[in-house]
Design a protein around this motif. Structure first.
Motif, short mmCIF file in Angstrom:
data_model
loop_
_atom_site.label_atom_id
_atom_site.label_comp_id
_atom_site.label_asym_id
_atom_site.label_seq_id
_atom_site.Cartn_x
_atom_site.Cartn_y
_atom_site.Cartn_z
N TYR A 73 -28.16 -5.75 10.65
CA TYR A 73 -27.03 -6.75 10.41
C TYR A 73 -25.67 -6.42 11.23
O TYR A 73 -25.09 -7.39 11.40
N ARG A 74 -25.49 -5.24 11.66
CA ARG A 74 -24.24 -4.96 12.78
C ARG A 74 -24.68 -5.61 13.88
O ARG A 74 -23.72 -6.06 14.58
N ASN A 75 -25.85 -5.33 14.55
CA ASN A 75 -26.07 -5.49 16.00
C ASN A 75 -26.93 -6.84 16.27
O ASN A 75 -26.83 -7.34 17.49
N ILE A 76 -27.53 -7.16 15.26
CA ILE A 76 -28.38 -8.59 15.25
C ILE A 76 -27.97 -9.86 14.55
O ILE A 76 -27.59 -10.89 15.02
N ALA A 77 -27.93 -9.63 13.15
CA ALA A 77 -27.61 -10.67 12.44
C ALA A 77 -26.18 -11.08 12.52
O ALA A 77 -25.85 -12.45 12.53
N LEU A 78 -25.26 -10.23 12.44
CA LEU A 78 -23.64 -10.69 12.29
C LEU A 78 -23.43 -11.61 13.58
O LEU A 78 -22.79 -12.39 13.66
N PRO A 79 -23.60 -11.07 14.99
CA PRO A 79 -23.34 -11.73 16.10
C PRO A 79 -24.03 -13.00 16.23
O PRO A 79 -23.56 -14.02 16.51
#
Length: 115
Positions: A73-79
């Motif tokens: 979620y920090r490095n893939i989904a949120l961006p």
């Protein structure tokens, strides 16, 4: 563009359209576009998060290590969601403009005259 909003009020039979009603209709239309683009961004977040979790689990199974789910979620989904929000909003604005150009706006003869 103002005639477009006056047609909305004419359909609902609210009488003559004032300037404040047109501003309210434009504001509500903008809020609707923003809500839809936010929903599309949320959908992008959810689908990207699901796909990245599945990939991390498969990778962890193949390598034999415990996957770090914060990467999902920090490095893939949120961006991905942050990129999708302005793209969805711009796409909806373009779609709206194309609809107006194609003549999908109400017939101008049905619009009440300005007072």
């Amino acid at each position: 563009m103002a005639d477009r909003y006056s047609a909305v009020f004419h359909i609902f039979g609210s009488g003559p359209v004032s300037v404040s009603n047109r501003w309210l209709a434009a504001l509500l239309h903008f809020a609707l576009l923003l809500a839809v683009s936010t929903g599309l961004s949320l959908l992008t977040f959810c689908l990207t998060l699901l796909a990245s979790i599945m990939i991390l689990v498969i990778r962890g199974f193949v390598i034999g290590s415990r996957p770090d789910m914060t990467i999902a979620y920090r490095n893939i989904a949120l961006p991905a969601a942050l990129v999708a929000l302005p793209l969805a909003f711009a796409g909806l604005l373009i779609w709206e403009r194309m609809a107006v150009r194609r003549g999908l706006e109400p017939n101008r003869s049905q619009v009440s005259p300005r007072t």
